[in-house]
Design an enzyme around this catalytic site. Structure first.
Site, mmCIF file in Angstrom:
data_model
loop_
_atom_site.group_PDB
_atom_site.id
_atom_site.type_symbol
_atom_site.label_atom_id
_atom_site.label_comp_id
_atom_site.label_asym_id
_atom_site.label_seq_id
_atom_site.Cartn_x
_atom_site.Cartn_y
_atom_site.Cartn_z
ATOM 1 N N ARG A 297 8.819 -7.329 16.192
ATOM 2 C CA ARG A 297 7.950 -8.197 15.123
ATOM 3 C C ARG A 297 7.310 -9.383 16.159
ATOM 4 O O ARG A 297 6.396 -9.808 15.819
ATOM 5 C CB ARG A 297 8.915 -8.635 14.213
ATOM 6 C CG ARG A 297 9.461 -7.646 13.250
ATOM 7 C CD ARG A 297 10.499 -7.918 12.243
ATOM 8 N NE ARG A 297 10.590 -6.882 11.125
ATOM 9 C CZ ARG A 297 11.828 -6.780 10.060
ATOM 10 N NH1 ARG A 297 12.441 -7.966 10.225
ATOM 11 N NH2 ARG A 297 11.639 -5.849 9.564
ATOM 12 N N TYR A 438 2.758 -2.770 10.006
ATOM 13 C CA TYR A 438 4.071 -2.119 10.597
ATOM 14 C C TYR A 438 5.003 -3.097 11.239
ATOM 15 O O TYR A 438 4.569 -4.508 10.986
ATOM 16 C CB TYR A 438 3.575 -1.073 11.547
ATOM 17 C CG TYR A 438 2.583 -1.450 12.767
ATOM 18 C CD1 TYR A 438 2.677 -2.767 13.425
ATOM 19 C CD2 TYR A 438 1.995 -0.533 13.582
ATOM 20 C CE1 TYR A 438 1.876 -3.003 14.442
ATOM 21 C CE2 TYR A 438 1.324 -0.907 14.677
ATOM 22 C CZ TYR A 438 1.368 -2.355 15.017
ATOM 23 O OH TYR A 438 0.477 -2.504 16.227
ATOM 24 N N GLU A 439 6.162 -2.714 11.564
ATOM 25 C CA GLU A 439 7.101 -3.727 11.692
ATOM 26 C C GLU A 439 7.489 -4.450 10.600
ATOM 27 O O GLU A 439 7.986 -5.772 10.689
ATOM 28 C CB GLU A 439 7.040 -4.279 13.126
ATOM 29 C CG GLU A 439 7.129 -3.669 14.370
ATOM 30 C CD GLU A 439 7.870 -2.451 14.344
ATOM 31 O OE1 GLU A 439 9.237 -2.731 13.923
ATOM 32 O OE2 GLU A 439 7.864 -1.360 15.030
ATOM 33 N N GLY A 440 7.453 -4.025 9.372
ATOM 34 C CA GLY A 440 7.799 -5.033 8.322
ATOM 35 C C GLY A 440 6.410 -5.544 7.878
ATOM 36 O O GLY A 440 5.991 -6.501 8.528
#
Length: 592
Positions: A297, A438-440
């Site tokens: 992140r 992406y990545e949350g």
């Protein structure tokens, strides 16, 4: 134009805005010499400009090809990756016991920005490998570390993260990939994963996949997920590559941007199941995976910074060359460069200021992570870990929002030519879009900020940070430097508003959770705008204190951010605290 790393800006941000110099002086980095940072970034910048940046457009236009389960990357990419690893760039912050250089994560964060600015689709591959290294080093067995870590640290092999399935995106607990333990202690894994970045490629001879799967008797939801290391090729006792494992790329996605980065559908089980090795303990996979995700992140936030800086540099160059209209009051023939027009200057200043703020937020996150693992005092480590946890969702979400906005403005500065692919402005816009997803997703980051990070220990991490920011604002207020304009007043108003909003949300996280969730995203934006403004002010103060020749430039940048962006904090406070009912009425409006 090509990319040039803004080394002076990066060093000021790293040493002063992010606090690296203070942390080194406090002894948290051992015998690390802060002067080394400049040398590392200079060399990284040269490699990025000479090798990676020229391949950015090549990768976008050529893309990747999938044939019989094998992915071919764009021309020049395997050679560039080979040169990149030979230069030791993959090992910058890797553990020294396995061939890494052991440099601070903060230094690697600055390098990550450089790779992302030069060629974000290329930089995405080692970004995930770094996360794989972190997870394996933290949770893997000594035997798995012996076999895989040195190869991952050097970059000889790359790593992937495999979470997402067609029915399980953000809701990871819904995954269906299955793992069954075998008599020899390995696991057979069957299932399908989608959106797997660099799941298959031709830049290394092995790929180490980290796969989430569920055991037959596992509890439901995220409590029943385990993490497995699944190599593309099995490794023989002598370290050579053995048989092909039962994990293949069965498809690749055709995307809006990031064309040169293969996004694969990975299939396991067509030939009896992929052989996997447990990482950590059974049913504890999410804890292990979050070690990967938190670092990833931050890396994605740095992608946002990198794309933003590349878009800004290109827009500035274009504005100085493109002639249209004349400056106000000019007489005589001939057009002026569009740079002379106040609205173009406003856009360029917004691009520059927001990029600088996002950079420092990301670097500050990296410094906090470093101190949380390097400091000798347990309380210092714990406080730094809390600071890193608080900053991570902002580093990811605020920075990628900025990456998207700056790339958007880059197209606008180019005018009609920005909409034409040949200038490259459109590519930055397309590439930036995925970073907020992406990545949350950024919405999930906002929820994490409000429900977990703000609420932790009664908001202790938030109050501690706000106290530090208040001290910075006081320095601006007492500097009596007219060049700061109304910076001090604007930052003070924003801090007061953020304090009130934080208290309001903290009261409602448990008593009225839907009200808190409705305000999560504007709260993250408010926090980012306030934090960014204060950090830029701290950099301007440091530049003045050290007598830097371009200190007036940093003061002007901090002033612009405070007077044009941080001022939004008051309105965002009202959005958070007064709009919950209008969000609650959405069903009647949208579904009525």
């Amino acid at each position: 134009m090509t990319y040039r790393a803004p080394i002076s800006d990066m060093l000021l941000s790293l040493n002063h805005g992010a606090g690296l110099k203070a942390a080194v002086e406090a002894g948290h980095y051992g015998d690390f010499d802060a002067d080394l940072a400049a040398a590392v970034l200079e060399e990284a910048g040269k490699f990025a400009s000479d090798v990676l940046a020229p391949l950015n457009k090549v990768g976008d236009e050529h893309g990747i090809k999938l044939d019989a389960g094998k992915v071919t990357t764009a021309p020049g990419w395997p050679d560039a990756y080979k040169r990149w690893t030979e230069g030791g760039w993959n090992a910058v912050s890797g553990p020294e016991d396995f061939g890494g250089q052991g440099l601070p994560l903060a230094i690697n964060a600055a390098c990550t920005e450089i790779w992302s600015a030069a060629n974000v689709a290329f930089g995405l591959c080692p970004l995930l490998t770094a996360s794989a290294i972190e997870a394996l080093d933290a949770h893997g067995s000594d035997e798995l570390k012996r076999i895989y870590l040195e190869k991952l640290v050097s970059g000889k092999w790359t790593g992937t993260m495999q979470l997402t399935e067609p029915q399980a995106g953000s809701d990871v607990g819904a995954l269906r990939t299955r793992a069954e333990k075998q008599p020899d202690g390995t696991y057979r894994i069957k299932g399908t994963k989608i959106f797997i970045t660099y799941g298959e490629h031709d830049m290394t001879d092995n790929i180490v996949h980290f796969v989430l799967a569920r055991l037959p008797d596992a509890p439901a939801g995220t409590k029943g997920i385990s993490l497995f290391l699944v190599p593309k090729f099995m490794v023989n006792a002598d370290g050579s590559l053995g048989q092909r494992n039962d994990i293949y790329a069965s498809g690749v996605e055709h995307k809006l941007g990031m064309h040169a980065s293969p996004t694969c559908t990975m299939t396991m089980g067509d030939h009896g199941g992929a052989i996997g090795f447990l990482i950590g303990e059974e049913n504890q996979g999410m804890r292990c995976m979050f070690t990967m995700m938190n670092q990833a992140r931050l890396g994605v936030g740095l992608e946002g910074v990198g794309v933003a800086d590349r878009a800004y540099q290109q827009a500035l160059s274009y504005a100085q060359e493109r002639k249209q209209g004349r400056a106000v009051g000019k007489t005589g023939a001939g057009s002026d460069a569009i740079f002379v027009h106040p609205d173009v200057k406003r856009m360029l200043m917004r691009m520059r200021a927001q990029t600088a703020a996002a950079r420092t937020i990301c670097y500050a996150t990296a410094v906090a992570i470093d101190v949380s693992t390097r400091a000798k005092d347990a309380k210092v480590r714990a406080d730094a870990a809390a600071r890193a946890a608080l900053l991570t969702p902002m580093a990811k979400a605020y920075s990628t929002d900025i990456g998207n906005e700056v790339a958007y403005l880059g197209v606008q500065v180019h005018g009609g030519m920005g909409f034409i692919e040949e200038t490259g402005a459109a590519q930055h816009y397309r590439d930036a879009r995925i970073t907020a997803i992406y990545e949350g997703t950024n919405g999930i980051q906002a929820i994490d900020l409000v429900t977990r990070k703000l609420a932790a220990n009664g908001g202790a991490a938030v109050w501690g940070l706000l106290d530090e920011l208040s001290a910075t604002v006081k320095q601006v207020e007492t500097s009596n430097d007219p060049a700061f304009g109304t910076t001090g007043a604007k930052l003070r108003e924003a801090l007061d508003a953020l304090t009130r909003t934080s208290k309001w949300l903290l009261e409602r996280v448990t008593s009225a959770p839907n009200d808190a969730l409705a305000g999560a995203t504007p709260y993250l934006q408010q926090f980012g705008a306030t934090l960014g403004g204060c950090l830029l002010a701290s950099e301007a103060l440091a530049a003045k204190a050290e007598g830097l020749g371009d200190a007036p430039r940093y003061v002007s940048l901090a002033r612009f951010f405070a007077e044009n962006i941080t001022v939004q904090a008051g309105a965002l406070e009202r959005t958070v605290t007064e709009s919950a009912e209008s969000v609650a009425a959405a069903d009647a409006v949208l579904l009525g």
